[in-house]
Motif scaffolding. Structure first.
Motif, mmCIF file in Angstrom:
data_model
loop_
_atom_site.group_PDB
_atom_site.id
_atom_site.type_symbol
_atom_site.label_atom_id
_atom_site.label_comp_id
_atom_site.label_asym_id
_atom_site.label_seq_id
_atom_site.Cartn_x
_atom_site.Cartn_y
_atom_site.Cartn_z
ATOM 1 N N PHE A 43 -4.528 0.298 12.726
ATOM 2 C CA PHE A 43 -5.499 -1.043 11.777
ATOM 3 C C PHE A 43 -6.594 -0.487 12.508
ATOM 4 N N ILE A 81 -2.844 -5.480 10.576
ATOM 5 C CA ILE A 81 -4.227 -5.507 9.240
ATOM 6 C C ILE A 81 -4.504 -6.682 9.511
ATOM 7 N N ASP A 126 -9.193 -4.601 6.965
ATOM 8 C CA ASP A 126 -8.501 -3.385 6.660
ATOM 9 C C ASP A 126 -8.725 -3.241 4.882
ATOM 10 N N LEU A 127 -8.362 -5.035 4.782
ATOM 11 C CA LEU A 127 -8.253 -4.895 3.438
ATOM 12 C C LEU A 127 -9.716 -4.626 2.600
ATOM 13 N N TRP A 160 -4.049 5.558 6.475
ATOM 14 C CA TRP A 160 -3.932 4.044 6.269
ATOM 15 C C TRP A 160 -4.104 3.374 5.634
ATOM 16 N N ARG A 161 -4.778 4.438 4.394
ATOM 17 C CA ARG A 161 -4.279 3.555 3.080
ATOM 18 C C ARG A 161 -2.803 3.652 2.790
ATOM 19 N N VAL A 202 -2.601 0.100 4.298
ATOM 20 C CA VAL A 202 -2.862 -0.943 3.855
ATOM 21 C C VAL A 202 -1.517 -1.165 2.672
#
Length: 242
Positions: free
Chosen positions: A157, A163, A167-168, A194-195, A198
């Motif tokens: 992240f 997170i 990131d969000l 990474w997606r 999350v």
């Protein structure tokens, strides 16, 4: 004093506020807005937001706009878990750096893909010139590579192993082109991994719920637009094409 959120989930900044509040069990009154129907231009909403933009947070007489400001307010007001906006000065600086970079470098280009590939043709009946479309896609490609190389690097992240709000916000922005059937994660294994990390933390149900309007926008019936709203959208189209 209740917390009110005025959001249109077709908007990436609104989705990140919605997801963050839901994940952190923050109780709020949800006032859904419809930007494409021009609800932001109503007198009632103008009394809340003189800029006629969402997201907007209201608590009594206190009104706050701009997604970054709202996110940081929520982390402080509701004492959310420290990993969202860590007290460590270097981690916090990394988040602040991303927040300062993202509007011009991710938000606007991702929005342009949705408008150029889907909404402009739907509303005007005309395709965006291929040269213009290629310029937009080239800018997006450059900026997601910069995100991957500079902000993400080899970490799970942005701030490391956990997170954070950056990131969000980033993943929600990068989902915007999906509404136009354009997946920027294809051919990007590190970015896609990474997606997935999350989304797993957010939870598939909430992630899908927040993006449902975006996923179905291609079915939007533009005949429902009145002339006044259509004229305002055409002005927006001109700004997108700059």
């Amino acid at each position: 004093m209740s917390l009110e959120l005025y959001l249109d989930l077709i908007s990436a900044p609104c989705r990140v506020i919605y997801i963050f509040a839901k994940m952190n069990h923050i109780h709020f009154q949800y006032f859904p807005m419809d930007l494409l129907q021009g609800q932001q231009h109503s007198k009632e909403f103008e009394a809340i937001s003189i800029e006629k933009k969402v997201p907007v947070l209201r608590e009594g007489s206190f009104i706050l706009s701009e997604s970054v400001a709202i996110l940081l307010y929520l982390t402080r007001k509701y004492s959310t878990s420290i990993y969202w906006y860590p007290p460590d000065i270097h981690m916090r600086a990394s988040i602040d750096e991303y927040m300062a970079w993202q509007h011009e470098s991710l938000h606007i280009p991702m929005r342009k893909i949705l408008w150029s590939k889907l909404l402009i043709p739907m509303i005007t009946g005309q395709k965006v010139p291929e040269e213009k479309m290629n310029d937009i896609l080239k800018q997006v490609q450059t900026n997601i590579q910069l995100f991957s190389d500079h902000f993400l690097k080899d970490k799970p992240f942005i701030t490391g192993k956990i997170i954070c709000v950056a990131d969000l916000m980033a993943v929600v922005e990068m989902m915007q082109p999906v509404g136009a059937n354009h997946n920027i994660f294809l051919g990007q294994p590190k970015l896609n991994a990474w997606r997935q990390r999350v989304e797993e933390i957010v939870g598939s149900r909430l992630f899908q719920e927040a993006h449902q309007k975006l996923f179905t926008i291609k079915k939007w019936d533009t005949s429902l637009l009145n002339n006044s709203t259509k004229e305002k959208i055409l002005v927006m189209v001109q700004s997108v094409n700059k």
